[in-house]
Design a protein around this motif. Structure first.
Motif, short mmCIF file in Angstrom:
data_model
loop_
_atom_site.label_atom_id
_atom_site.label_comp_id
_atom_site.label_asym_id
_atom_site.label_seq_id
_atom_site.Cartn_x
_atom_site.Cartn_y
_atom_site.Cartn_z
N PHE A 72 0.83 -1.21 0.00
CA PHE A 72 0.00 0.00 0.00
C PHE A 72 0.86 1.25 0.00
CE2 PHE A 72 -2.30 3.27 2.47
CZ PHE A 72 -3.51 3.33 1.81
N CYS A 73 1.93 1.24 0.78
CA CYS A 73 2.79 2.42 0.94
C CYS A 73 3.83 2.56 -0.15
CB CYS A 73 3.48 2.39 2.30
SG CYS A 73 2.37 2.66 3.71
N ALA A 74 3.85 1.64 -1.11
CA ALA A 74 4.90 1.68 -2.13
C ALA A 74 4.74 2.84 -3.11
CB ALA A 74 4.92 0.36 -2.90
N GLY A 75 3.54 3.40 -3.23
CA GLY A 75 3.36 4.53 -4.13
C GLY A 75 1.92 4.77 -4.53
N VAL A 76 1.73 5.84 -5.30
CA VAL A 76 0.42 6.21 -5.84
C VAL A 76 0.39 5.83 -7.31
CG1 VAL A 76 -1.06 8.16 -6.43
CG2 VAL A 76 0.05 8.07 -4.19
N GLY A 77 -0.75 5.34 -7.77
CA GLY A 77 -0.89 4.90 -9.16
C GLY A 77 -1.61 3.58 -9.17
N THR A 78 -2.29 3.28 -10.24
CA THR A 78 -3.16 2.11 -10.25
C THR A 78 -2.41 0.78 -10.28
OG1 THR A 78 -3.39 2.39 -12.65
CG2 THR A 78 -5.14 3.30 -11.26
N GLN A 79 -1.08 0.84 -10.33
CA GLN A 79 -0.30 -0.39 -10.17
C GLN A 79 -0.16 -0.75 -8.69
OE1 GLN A 79 0.81 2.61 -10.93
NE2 GLN A 79 3.05 2.83 -10.75
N SER A 93 6.39 4.04 11.67
CA SER A 93 7.40 3.81 10.63
C SER A 93 6.74 3.52 9.28
CB SER A 93 8.32 2.66 11.02
OG SER A 93 7.59 1.46 11.21
N GLU A 94 5.59 2.87 9.31
CA GLU A 94 4.87 2.58 8.07
C GLU A 94 4.22 3.85 7.52
OE1 GLU A 94 3.76 -2.09 9.01
OE2 GLU A 94 2.56 -0.48 9.88
N PHE A 95 3.71 4.69 8.41
CA PHE A 95 3.15 5.97 7.98
C PHE A 95 4.24 6.80 7.29
CE2 PHE A 95 2.05 10.46 8.66
CZ PHE A 95 0.77 10.49 8.12
N LYS A 96 5.43 6.79 7.87
CA LYS A 96 6.55 7.53 7.27
C LYS A 96 6.92 6.94 5.92
CE LYS A 96 11.26 9.19 8.17
NZ LYS A 96 11.78 8.81 6.84
N MET A 97 6.90 5.61 5.80
CA MET A 97 7.19 4.97 4.52
C MET A 97 6.19 5.43 3.46
SD MET A 97 7.49 0.88 3.63
CE MET A 97 5.94 0.48 4.45
N VAL A 103 2.58 8.64 -0.78
CA VAL A 103 1.22 8.30 -0.34
C VAL A 103 0.91 9.21 0.84
CG1 VAL A 103 -0.33 6.44 0.40
CG2 VAL A 103 1.62 5.92 -1.09
N LYS A 104 0.51 10.42 0.51
CA LYS A 104 0.40 11.47 1.53
C LYS A 104 -0.95 11.47 2.25
CE LYS A 104 4.39 13.49 0.44
NZ LYS A 104 5.52 13.58 1.39
N LYS A 105 -2.00 11.15 1.53
CA LYS A 105 -3.35 11.27 2.09
C LYS A 105 -3.94 9.88 2.31
CE LYS A 105 -4.15 15.75 -0.14
NZ LYS A 105 -5.02 16.53 -1.04
N ILE A 106 -4.11 9.54 3.60
CA ILE A 106 -4.58 8.21 3.99
C ILE A 106 -5.75 8.36 4.95
CG2 ILE A 106 -3.93 6.02 5.07
CD1 ILE A 106 -0.96 6.89 4.56
N THR A 107 -6.77 7.56 4.74
CA THR A 107 -7.90 7.51 5.68
C THR A 107 -7.82 6.21 6.47
OG1 THR A 107 -9.34 8.86 4.28
CG2 THR A 107 -10.41 7.43 5.90
N GLU A 108 -7.86 6.34 7.79
CA GLU A 108 -7.79 5.19 8.69
C GLU A 108 -9.20 4.85 9.18
OE1 GLU A 108 -4.84 4.27 12.28
OE2 GLU A 108 -6.38 5.71 12.87
N VAL A 109 -9.56 3.57 9.12
CA VAL A 109 -10.91 3.14 9.53
C VAL A 109 -10.81 2.02 10.56
CG1 VAL A 109 -13.16 2.33 8.75
CG2 VAL A 109 -11.74 3.70 7.20
N LEU A 110 -11.34 2.27 11.74
CA LEU A 110 -11.45 1.25 12.78
C LEU A 110 -12.67 0.38 12.48
CD1 LEU A 110 -10.76 -0.02 15.56
CD2 LEU A 110 -12.13 1.79 16.61
N GLY A 349 -0.74 11.24 11.31
CA GLY A 349 0.43 10.54 11.85
C GLY A 349 0.54 10.70 13.35
N LYS A 350 -0.12 11.71 13.90
CA LYS A 350 -0.06 11.94 15.35
C LYS A 350 -0.89 10.91 16.11
CE LYS A 350 0.70 16.93 14.90
NZ LYS A 350 0.17 18.27 15.16
N GLU A 351 -1.81 10.24 15.39
CA GLU A 351 -2.65 9.24 16.03
C GLU A 351 -1.85 8.02 16.45
OE1 GLU A 351 -4.78 10.72 12.20
OE2 GLU A 351 -2.75 10.17 12.86
N LEU A 352 -0.70 7.79 15.80
CA LEU A 352 0.03 6.53 15.95
C LEU A 352 0.97 6.56 17.14
CD1 LEU A 352 0.81 6.08 12.17
CD2 LEU A 352 -1.13 5.20 13.46
#
Length: 352
Positions: A72-79, A93-97, A103-110, A349-352
């Motif tokens: 998921f964190c490898a990049g943006v694009g449909t690949q 560390s994964e958020f930083k990756m 991959v700047k904009k991420i939505t986290e869902v519990l 990222g502050k949530e982590l």
């Protein structure tokens, strides 16, 4: 002629640059990776979504939480995947990756709650065990004797060698690999929780945190613990054929196989929906998924899939995911999580 060749070369370079900057070929199917524990829940949602909407059924792959977050964190694009499931929260560390790879904009869902069980066949006796005893059974190194502060390679071959009240049977445990969120959560909650019951090791957390983590988190590699891959169903099958073996997996798999398998009580607490939901069961954890916001509007149906997963008909107290073993979080938490998910609220990222 030279001018013509130069022009051709320049055009070729320009074309290559344009091609390199273009996204991969568009696709119309949502691509989801991640946790084997969340996989059954996501599969049910995906299948319902495919039947009830105008969008194709999302494609799911069980890669483990760590493996899914890496993809998921490898990049943006449909690949790259659009969504990843996780049976633990994303690490900083994964958020930083993700951030480093664009991959700047991420939505986290519990999603809900789950418990990790130490289960065996109902053909054998039910075990009541403590976190400390679990650590002593599975740790790579343990104290040489009860009052010793010297660590030695784990010598225990039978449960009864740890405590006479435990079965006089060989220790054989099957569990997930290091890429699994279930493994991460088990190590954090069960192994570390048991390790901290031994005073001189607990003191290491303040004096030498790296050594503390190494001692508490390292699982023995002498054949007593067997990595069974990301397929929890495989562990279930092996337990049914070997009554003396134990397996580590999520409560939902126990629930689906309750006719054949039973969970050990841990610290005197049974693995039940109520105990897990109330966080009274010692090895309870939360389940999550993460959405790549840059793909919303590029790959059709992502917003609608999120809305389906976070609907009360899916993850509510009487939702269809409860039928396959999901333990809902309290209603007020669930409603807030649904609002934030459907608004695609971005992590900081502050949530982590």
């Amino acid at each position: 002629m030279k001018t013509f060749k130069t022009a051709i070369a320049s055009a070729a370079v320009a074309g290559a640059l344009v091609a390199a900057s273009m996204p991969a070929m568009a696709r119309d199917t949502i691509n989801i990776v991640g946790s084997s524990t969340v996989y059954p829940f996501a599969t049910v949602v995906a299948e319902r979504f495919g039947r009830s909407s105008d969008f194709p059924t999302p494609k799911l792959e069980s890669t483990g939480s760590g493996g899914g977050l890496k993809l998921f964190c490898a990049g943006v694009g449909t690949q790259h995947p659009d969504i990843t499931n996780a049976s633990r929260r994303m690490k900083s560390s994964e958020f930083k990756m993700c951030q480093d790879n664009g991959v700047k904009k991420i939505t986290e869902v519990l999603i809900g709650s789950d418990g990790i069980v130490l289960a065996n066949s109902k053909k054998s006796g039910k075990m009541d065990i403590t976190l400390e005893q679990i650590w002593l059974a599975l740790a790579a190194e343990v104290p040489e004797s009860e009052n010793s502060e010297k660590l030695v390679p784990n010598p225990y071959k039978k449960w009864s060698e740890i405590d006479s009240g435990l079965p006089n049977k060989p220790i054989r445990v099957m569990g997930p690999p290091p890429t699994s969120g279930t493994r991460d959560a088990f190590v954090e909650l069960a192994m570390e929780g048991g390790c901290k019951q031994i005073d001189f090791i607990a003191e290491m957390e303040d004096s030498d945190e790296d050594k503390f983590k190494s001692v508490c988190h390292s699982i023995r590699e002498d054949g007593v613990f067997v990595e069974a891959g990301e397929n929890d169903n495989l562990i279930v099958q092996k337990l049914e054929s070997d009554p003396d073996a134990f397996g580590i997996f999520g409560y939902s798999f126990l629930d689906q196989n309750s006719g054949a398998l039973q969970a050990s009580s841990i610290n005197g607490v049974e693995a039940t929906v109520d105990n897990i939901s109330a966080e009274e069961y010692p090895v309870a954890r939360s389940l999550w998924f993460y959405v790549k916001k840059a793909h919303v509007g590029v790959v059709p149906g992502i917003e609608e899939y999120v809305a389906e997963f976070t609907s009360e008909s899916a993850w509510g107290d009487n939702g269809y995911l409860v039928d396959v073993g999901l333990i809902p979080v309290p209603r007020n938490v669930r409603m807030e999580s649904a609002r934030e998910a459907q608004a695609l609220k971005e992590m900081t990222g502050k949530e982590l």
